[in-house]
Design an enzyme around this catalytic site. Structure first.
Site, short mmCIF file in Angstrom:
data_model
loop_
_atom_site.label_atom_id
_atom_site.label_comp_id
_atom_site.label_asym_id
_atom_site.label_seq_id
_atom_site.Cartn_x
_atom_site.Cartn_y
_atom_site.Cartn_z
N GLU A 177 0.92 -1.04 -0.22
CA GLU A 177 0.02 0.06 -0.06
C GLU A 177 0.96 1.33 -0.01
OE1 GLU A 177 -3.73 0.44 2.45
OE2 GLU A 177 -2.65 1.99 3.48
N PRO A 189 -0.58 9.05 -1.48
CA PRO A 189 0.04 10.27 -2.43
C PRO A 189 0.79 10.96 -1.78
CG PRO A 189 -2.38 9.82 -2.85
CD PRO A 189 -1.87 9.01 -1.47
N THR A 214 -3.89 5.16 -1.42
CA THR A 214 -4.98 5.50 -0.56
C THR A 214 -5.59 6.66 -1.15
OG1 THR A 214 -3.48 7.05 0.60
CG2 THR A 214 -3.53 4.84 1.47
N HIS A 236 -8.31 2.99 -3.67
CA HIS A 236 -9.24 3.55 -2.37
C HIS A 236 -9.98 4.33 -2.74
CE1 HIS A 236 -6.27 2.22 1.06
NE2 HIS A 236 -6.22 1.50 0.28
N LYS A 267 -21.22 -5.55 4.16
CA LYS A 267 -20.35 -5.13 3.13
C LYS A 267 -20.19 -6.26 2.14
CE LYS A 267 -17.43 -3.18 5.85
NZ LYS A 267 -16.16 -2.28 6.30
#
Length: 597
Positions: free
Chosen positions: A21, A24, A52, A81, A173
């Site tokens: 992961e 920015p 992200t 994301h 979810k």
């Protein structure tokens, strides 16, 4: 390709996998360096990477650019994301369209930070409230085009004290269309093992990837724990205590701990794991090497440096030179990786970048701590109380003052009472031993140095007077001052960073972990001023507190001062002492009379 298909393929092939992961970066040069880092880390063979998304879409354009570049230029399978809080459907549609056009088929659907104003309509009429709503919306709009991942919380979501209800929400979810789960970080494998067991018991049967966080430094761990409300077993704190000031040893411990976690979890049958890199490279590489999932850097041979084409003898020399260069650039931003580090680092901004600007606590909690200030003196008292230790946090400081600040604690409180609202500082140090309990850091048998530094908010009129004092001072001071609108006042034109902390250690080059430069300061000022307005939002819009805090954010300056004559440990205070001696006693008397201090 959809990540869920890659996961199933790896499981059929009985092949263990890993993923990375990134977030920015805050500066353009940091972004350039992140692309170089992603390209290098591609050789470590991640199954996919994810990028992200800033709170409320604050990094939307940059997130999409990184995802598109990683997908098209570097050939990496990417996952973007996407949060729904404070995001209109138009913004969500734009993001999903951009992801599809960029070749990305994977979305990590998240709620994101909730709005501070929870009144009806605060989110907009068409906004989505929960990650489940976002999953359903993506499925409704794009059918099966996207693979959708969601977040799981092994210790329960911080906003939901009912862990069983939190599990049911995760199941909702998944039932809404999510394909797999990535967990938030944890510091005991038992949390993950128990979490998966409970998920299976209520019918969640999709893949659940553990999120692995390699500890990078002691204070970074403290910040992460405070933000996520994680439980860290006492054995970890005990192991870190004797080495907490030596980032090298802390990183080594963090790598070894992550390796032990993964080995233990692999025995339970996990298909793979996800590393929260925080845009750092070395720890991720070492974890994979120690697990024997990738060859050691020196053993990767010619295939690693695929751009090198030459005869064998020359090839060997170029290859070794490239390894040396690789190690140098790999460690550029390792110590440390926060706002005080190098703004050119891909990791500049560190953990905070994953959460955006936010008070992190409910309005009720914030009002309990900070009351309802309606004049500058009220705000000054809050800052002074924090410096004295009777207030445990401010919007700009989530932790208590560091031990090194004990020697300047009362001076900082005095400066705040005079109207200089301090948010960062360090005392001058001239050659303290690296194991000094107050100032020490780094490997043993070394010496550490630092220049006195102050960072504070100041009114325009007081700024003018302070700049005049700096001009008249015989000492060497450098300063930056900037307001919310970007109006700069400074006495140096160079863009070269001013190192304010360094250490000399046996067998090592000089280590320079913290520095001040215009790019970093300009990046930080946007967040620093935004916090005034975040603070104001916890009060009624017609209140004096709301008006006062917004006025400070709109009109005051953020200033930093570096005293370059570090052997003079009193020098920076000479700018204020004649004021402190004459005024502070009167100020304290007035505030005590009004029961404000």
């Amino acid at each position: 390709m959809k990540i869920i298909d890659k996961i199933h393929q790896a499981q059929r092939e009985d092949r263990f996998f890993w993923s990375f992961e990134y977030f920015p970066p805050k500066t353009s040069v940091g972004l350039h360096n992140l692309y170089e880092r992603i390209e290098r880390m591609q050789t470590l063979g991640p199954e996919f990477i994810d990028v992200t998304w800033g709170a409320g879409g604050s990094t939307a354009e940059l997130t999409v650019d990184i995802v598109t570049t990683a997908q098209s230029v570097y050939g990496l399978e990417t996952m973007m994301h996407l949060t729904c809080t404070n995001m209109s459907l138009d913004k969500i549609d734009t993001a999903l369209k951009a992801a599809k056009e960029g070749g990305c088929r994977n979305i990590l659907a998240l709620r994101g930070d909730p709005p501070k104003d929870r009144s009806p309509g605060a989110r907009g009429e068409d906004a989505l409230e929960h990650a489940e709503d976002l999953v359903r919306y993506i499925r409704k709009s794009y059918g099966d085009y996207f693979c959708i991942a969601v977040a799981g919380h092994p210790e329960g979501h911080p906003d939901n004290p009912d862990r069983q209800d939190d599990l049911r929400r995760l199941r909702d979810k998944v039932n809404a269309g999510a394909d797999f789960v990535i967990t938030q970080l944890f510091f005991d494998p038992c949390f993950y093992i128990d979490f998966v067991k409970r998920c299976r018991e209520i019918g969640i049967d999709c893949p659940i990837l553990p999120g692995i966080f390699p500890i990078q430094n002691y204070h970074g761990l403290q910040r992460i724990v405070a933000l996520n409300q994680n439980h860290v077993p006492q054995r970890i704190w005990d192991a870190l205590e004797p080495i907490k000031n030596d980032d090298y040893l802390v990183k080594e411990y963090g790598v070894d701990l992550a390796v032990r976690f993964i080995e233990e979890l692999r025995e339970t049958g996990i298909p793979g794991f996800h590393i929260f890199t925080f845009n750092l490279e070395k720890s991720s590489r070492l974890i994979l090497e120690k697990l024997r999932l990738v060859p050691l850097l020196e053993e990767r041979g010619t295939s690693f440096w695929k751009s090198v084409i030459c005869d064998n003898a020359a090839h060997h020399n170029v290859w070794m030179n490239k390894i040396q260069h690789y190690r140098q650039i790999e460690s550029w931003d390792e110590f440390p990786n926060g706002r005080w580090g190098n703004a050119s680092s891909a990791a500049f901004g560190e953990q905070e970048s994953g959460w955006g600007v936010s008070l992190k606590y409910s309005p009720e909690q914030c009002r309990m701590w900070w009351g309802e200030p309606y004049r500058i003196d009220d705000v000054a008292v809050l800052f002074a109380r924090y410096c004295q230790g009777s207030l445990h946090m401010t919007p700009w400081s989530q932790e208590s003052l560091a031990a090194e600040s004990d020697t300047i604690r009362q001076r900082l409180a005095a400066l705040n009472l005079l109207g200089y609202l301090t948010i960062n500082s360090q005392p001058a140090v001239n050659g303290a031993k690296s194991d000094d309990p107050r100032y020490g850091w780094g490997p043993k048998d070394g010496y550490v140095y630092q220049k006195a530094y102050l960072e504070f908010f100041v009114s325009p009129s007081m700024l003018d007077k302070l700049i005049d004092k700096i001009k008249m001072s015989p000492s060497s001071f450098t300063y930056y001052a900037v307001n919310q609108q970007g109006d700069w006042r400074r006495n140096t034109k160079t863009e070269t960073p001013n190192v304010v902390t360094w250490g000399i250690f046996p067998g090592k080059e000089v280590i320079q972990p913290t520095m001040v430069d215009a790019t970093a300061f300009d990046t930080w000022k946007d967040e620093a001023f935004a916090l005034w307005h975040e603070w104001a939002q916890i009060y009624d819009r017609q209140s004096a507190s709301y008006q006062l805090l917004n006025t400070i954010g709109n009109e005051w300056y953020l200033m930093n001062i570096v005293h370059n004559d570090f052997p003079n440990t009193k020098g920076i205070w000479d700018l204020f002492d004649f004021e402190i001696d004459g005024i502070i006693a009167q100020k304290l008397h007035e505030l005590k009379e009004e029961h404000l201090l």
